[in-house]
Design an enzyme around this catalytic site. Structure first.
Site, mmCIF file in Angstrom:
data_model
loop_
_atom_site.group_PDB
_atom_site.id
_atom_site.type_symbol
_atom_site.label_atom_id
_atom_site.label_comp_id
_atom_site.label_asym_id
_atom_site.label_seq_id
_atom_site.Cartn_x
_atom_site.Cartn_y
_atom_site.Cartn_z
ATOM 1 N N LYS A 23 0.715 -0.965 -0.037
ATOM 2 C CA LYS A 23 0.032 -0.056 0.184
ATOM 3 C C LYS A 23 0.856 1.175 0.077
ATOM 4 O O LYS A 23 0.353 2.209 -0.615
ATOM 5 C CB LYS A 23 -0.816 -0.076 1.108
ATOM 6 C CG LYS A 23 -2.014 -1.108 0.877
ATOM 7 C CD LYS A 23 -3.255 -0.717 1.878
ATOM 8 C CE LYS A 23 -4.461 -1.725 1.494
ATOM 9 N NZ LYS A 23 -5.787 -1.375 2.402
ATOM 10 N N LYS A 60 -9.328 -4.419 -5.983
ATOM 11 C CA LYS A 60 -9.873 -3.327 -6.372
ATOM 12 C C LYS A 60 -8.917 -2.208 -6.627
ATOM 13 O O LYS A 60 -8.936 -1.287 -7.508
ATOM 14 C CB LYS A 60 -10.743 -2.421 -5.018
ATOM 15 C CG LYS A 60 -12.074 -3.060 -4.967
ATOM 16 C CD LYS A 60 -13.165 -2.474 -3.767
ATOM 17 C CE LYS A 60 -12.695 -3.654 -2.983
ATOM 18 N NZ LYS A 60 -13.723 -3.702 -1.671
ATOM 19 N N LYS A 78 -3.961 -11.149 -8.131
ATOM 20 C CA LYS A 78 -4.867 -11.434 -7.185
ATOM 21 C C LYS A 78 -6.005 -10.393 -7.802
ATOM 22 O O LYS A 78 -6.032 -9.149 -7.913
ATOM 23 C CB LYS A 78 -4.470 -11.048 -5.816
ATOM 24 C CG LYS A 78 -5.638 -11.404 -4.650
ATOM 25 C CD LYS A 78 -5.077 -10.875 -3.322
ATOM 26 C CE LYS A 78 -5.394 -9.435 -3.136
ATOM 27 N NZ LYS A 78 -5.596 -8.739 -1.918
#
Ligand code: AMP
Ligand code: TRP
Length: 333
Positions: A109, A199, A196
């Site tokens: 992230k 979003k 994977k």
């Protein structure tokens, strides 16, 4: 009765990776366990967001989860139980900086933030996120946590935190929570089966559970089936992914006959895609109907969730009281 806790971020959409990796299990487990599920709005503050959008997305996720079959009495909003944050603070003090640095979700992230914004601002909240997650779980003494494979490392950290707390305060107080995985703990993106479904990869990489039927069919139809590196006779990752979706939708007859076709070398990818799209649409139709019913009386639904948050909070308050006692904090009169 053994207990369960899990959480999901209110990021706007619920995709089929979330559903097959976690939420399908949430619904099933409600029969045999004491279950608590939360929409983790505090966690969503760790990435850039707009205040009005967070509130809207939190409620949107509540409605989606109810439409999938989560019972209202088992569902709550994380920030309506602020004790999670208090326990998070206390657990910070038994968590090492080094172990948080090893969290791969933090690395992913923070890289994502740097890529999307030259002047990346990476908050301490993002770094500390897994400790709040540990607090979410430990505050209810949950035995099991149904999640996708990407959360395995966070669960391991929760167990380490529980162990260190117990050791430091001289009591086997917190349980060591174990993850529960479904048959698809890691659903792949149909647009790129090397990654994977997520979003954060962008719109084409996830199939929205409550999206338009046409769009779902188009996305399945354009699923990547050949990546060019699959040995003859074996299934490519993309084909395997479609078979897994088919099975998870409960379309077992279609799954069997298409597997036979694959084994005899007669499988047509167009047939596999059509069967998968049909199975998804069939699975989703009752969810959509239920969503429409829930939307017809939004106020009553919101009221119900606020009430369950109040009821669930009582359990969290009890834990906090015991934790304050164990850790030497002054008691609140
Ligand atoms: P998130 O949207 O990141 O809050 O994830 C909610 C739940 O869905 C977590 O339990 C994740 O592990 C799970 N999940 C997310 N993406 C996938 C995926 N592609 N396959 C399986 N499970 C997933
Ligand atoms: N970290 C989880 C995710 O990104 C969401 C989450 C927050 C969670 N708190 C939790 C999952 C507690 C299970 C238990 O998907």
């Amino acid at each position: 009765m053994k207990s369960i806790l899990s959480g999901i971020q209110p990021t706007g959409d619920l995709h089929i990776g979330n559903y097959f990796g976690a939420v399908q299990n949430w619904v099933r487990l409600q029969q045999d366990y004491e279950c608590r599920y939360c929409v983790v709005d505090y966690h969503s503050m760790t990435m850039p967001y707009k205040a009005t959008q967070l509130r809207e997305n939190t409620w949107k996720m509540v409605f989606y989860l109810l439409a999938c079959g989560v019972k209202p009495e088992n569902l709550f909003i994380q920030s309506q139980v602020p004790e999670h944050v208090e326990l998070g603070w206390i657990l910070n003090c038994v968590t090492s900086y080094g172990e948080l640095q090893r969290m791969t979700q933090f690395k992913d992230k923070s890289d994502q933030l740097r890529e999307s914004d030259g002047e990346a601002f990476v908050s301490v909240g993002l770094f500390d996120y897994p400790v709040l997650q540990a607090a979410d779980i430990l505050i209810y003494h949950a035995d099991f946590v149904p999640v996708g494979k990407d959360q395995e490392q966070h669960l391991e950290l929760s167990r380490n935190i529980a162990q260190r707390f117990n050791h430091q305060f001289g009591k086997e107080y917190f349980i060591h929570p174990q993850p529960l995985f479904t048959e698809i703990p890691k659903l792949l993106s149909t647009a790129d089966p090397n990654r994977k479904m997520s979003k954060s990869l962008g719109e084409k990489h996830y199939i929205n559970l409550f999206g338009e039927e046409d769009r779902i069919r188009k996305q399945v139809k354009s699923a990547v089936t050949d990546t060019g590196d699959t040995p003859a006779g074996e299934m490519s990752a993309g084909v395997k992914n479609l078979f897994e979706i088919l099975r998870a939708c409960g379309a077992l007859d279609a799954h069997q006959s298409l597997t036979d076709d694959h084994n005899s070398g007669a499988l047509k990818y167009s047939d596999l895609k059509e069967a998968t799209a049909n199975a998804l649409v069939e699975l989703i139709t009752p969810f959509r109907d239920r969503l429409a019913e829930l939307n017809a009386d939004k106020r009553a639904v919101k009221q119900q969730i606020q009430e369950s948050s109040v009821a669930i909070r009582k359990r969290a308050q009890q834990t906090i009281q015991e934790v304050r006692e164990l850790t030497g904090l002054a008691s609140i009169k």
